[in-house]
Scaffold this motif. Structure first.
Motif, PDB file in Angstrom:
ATOM      1  N   ARG A 196     -19.129  73.545  73.836  1.00 27.97           N
ATOM      2  CA  ARG A 196     -18.959  74.250  72.557  1.00 27.97           C
ATOM      3  C   ARG A 196     -19.764  73.568  71.454  1.00 27.97           C
ATOM      4  O   ARG A 196     -20.391  74.229  70.631  1.00 27.97           O
ATOM      5  N   GLY A 197     -19.728  72.242  71.438  1.00 23.07           N
ATOM      6  CA  GLY A 197     -20.484  71.503  70.438  1.00 23.07           C
ATOM      7  C   GLY A 197     -21.980  71.725  70.570  1.00 23.07           C
ATOM      8  O   GLY A 197     -22.689  71.936  69.571  1.00 23.07           O
ATOM      9  N   ILE A 198     -22.487  71.718  71.801  1.00 23.34           N
ATOM     10  CA  ILE A 198     -23.910  71.928  72.049  1.00 23.34           C
ATOM     11  C   ILE A 198     -24.314  73.350  71.659  1.00 23.34           C
ATOM     12  O   ILE A 198     -25.357  73.564  71.028  1.00 23.34           O
ATOM     13  N   THR A 199     -23.494  74.321  72.026  1.00 23.33           N
ATOM     14  CA  THR A 199     -23.776  75.711  71.664  1.00 23.33           C
ATOM     15  C   THR A 199     -23.828  75.883  70.159  1.00 23.33           C
ATOM     16  O   THR A 199     -24.711  76.569  69.619  1.00 23.33           O
ATOM     17  N   LEU A 200     -22.890  75.232  69.454  1.00 23.23           N
ATOM     18  CA  LEU A 200     -22.862  75.308  67.994  1.00 23.23           C
ATOM     19  C   LEU A 200     -24.144  74.726  67.390  1.00 23.23           C
ATOM     20  O   LEU A 200     -24.701  75.293  66.443  1.00 23.23           O
ATOM     21  N   ALA A 201     -24.621  73.608  67.955  1.00 20.34           N
ATOM     22  CA  ALA A 201     -25.838  72.978  67.437  1.00 20.34           C
ATOM     23  C   ALA A 201     -27.035  73.923  67.538  1.00 20.34           C
ATOM     24  O   ALA A 201     -27.812  74.075  66.589  1.00 20.34           O
ATOM     25  N   TRP A 202     -27.179  74.583  68.697  1.00 21.91           N
ATOM     26  CA  TRP A 202     -28.304  75.506  68.886  1.00 21.91           C
ATOM     27  C   TRP A 202     -28.162  76.747  68.004  1.00 21.91           C
ATOM     28  O   TRP A 202     -29.136  77.200  67.399  1.00 21.91           O
TER      29      TRP A 202
END
Length: 339
Positions: free
Chosen positions: A145-151
């Motif tokens: 979720r954190g990685i998706t939010l960053a992108w």
């Protein structure tokens, strides 16, 4: 000179008689400098990705953000870095208006994703050590979720120039492209101000708050655990040193670029030598080399596999096997009770 005629701000990159901003030798030197950053960045970040795919021990939720940062930094190096080497070697931007927009968008997308991932890593470490939500286990879904939010965050703020709010233009000596912070037009200025706030100031604030909370927690535990042979105090000192390095490199890489952008936005008439304007650009791109070294190769787990991979199976030093199984942050987290 034909190298920047396709851009509205071409006068920024030629003298009064149409001469280039740098001599031929100057452009070659810039090309070599950029190659010295780009080559190691590609090798180091690609190594992180490859060894992560090869060894399942590295595919832990806490390492997902580190690998994502390597992916973003590799993208920055392959687009902004390689193209800067080529364009500087030629002495002009050789890919036309469309190429400028594509490069500006790609470099900005990867760069802001990497910057947001640095903030994500700070938040992850704060949650693991400080446990603000109690004994919650950091799982794969949280990392994803954190990685998706960053992108998504990076994509959301880098698409507007493609739609007319802001634009991508030449910068520095005119051999690379980025969001246009030279324009004095209100709708372009408004974009740069918002872009600065949400893509630089906000991640930096998150980094400072997360690491401040982390250091405070370690300091409190250190005072309570002074009878444990100094182990917690050593962990506190180690993490504090790492945090200082992380914050300083962040500021060195990004503050000159952000500061120069804001200076031009608030004072459009200021005259800045193109070569001076190029230095912050290269400092920002140099983070693709710093990041894997600081965040990944200082991590015992990654170093255990990455260094032998780079040296074709050789290891320059022998590490304590018990220590290799953990990082300093993980060691510290084992000594901290729930907040």
């Amino acid at each position: 000179m034909h190298h920047s005629f396709f851009l509205p701000n071409s006068s920024l990159y030629t003298g009064p008689h149409g001469e280039p901003p740098l001599s031929r030798t100057g452009f070659v030197i810039l090309s070599v400098v950029m190659a010295l950053f780009t080559g190691p960045a590609i090798v180091l970040n690609a190594t992180v990705i490859i060894v992560s795919l090869m060894h399942k021990q590295l595919r832990q939720p806490l390492n997902y953000a580190l690998v994502n940062m390597a992916v973003a930094d590799l993208g920055t190096a392959m687009t902004g870095g390689v193209l800067s080497v080529i364009n500087n070697a030629q002495g002009y931007f050789s890919f036309g208006r469309t190429g400028c927009v594509m490069e500006g968008f790609a470099v900005s997308l990867f760069g802001i994703t990497s910057l947001c991932t640095v903030a994500l890593i700070a938040v992850e470490r704060m949650f693991v050590i400080c446990k603000p939500l109690g004994q919650m286990t950091f799982q794969k879904k949280h990392a994803c979720r954190g990685i998706t939010l960053a992108w998504l965050w990076s994509l959301m703020w880098n698409v507007p120039p493609l739609l007319g709010w802001g634009r991508y233009e030449l910068e520095g000596v005119g051999t690379s492209c980025a969001p246009d912070w030279h324009s004095g037009e209100p709708h372009h200025v408004s974009y740069i101000l918002v872009y600065f706030a949400v893509c630089f100031a906000l991640p930096f604030a998150i980094i400072l708050m997360s690491y401040s909370k982390l250091l405070w927690t370690l300091h409190q535990v250190s005072k309570l655990a002074c009878l444990e042979g100094g182990a917690v105090a050593k962990a506190e000192l180690s993490v504090a040193s790492m945090v200082i390095i992380m914050v300083l490199t962040f500021l060195i890489s990004w503050m000159p670029y952000a500061g120069l952008s804001m200076l031009v936005v608030y004072n459009p008439k200021v005259e800045i030598n193109p070569l001076v304007a190029t230095v912050p650009v290269y400092l920002a791109k140099s983070s693709t080399v710093y990041n894997p070294i600081i965040y990944i190769y200082c991590n015992r787990q990654f170093r255990k596999y990455a260094v032998p991979f780079l040296l074709c199976g050789k290891m320059l030093w022998v590490e304590d096997e018990a220590a290799e199984a953990t990082t300093t942050v993980e060691m510290a987290s084992n000594t901290v009770s729930p907040a």
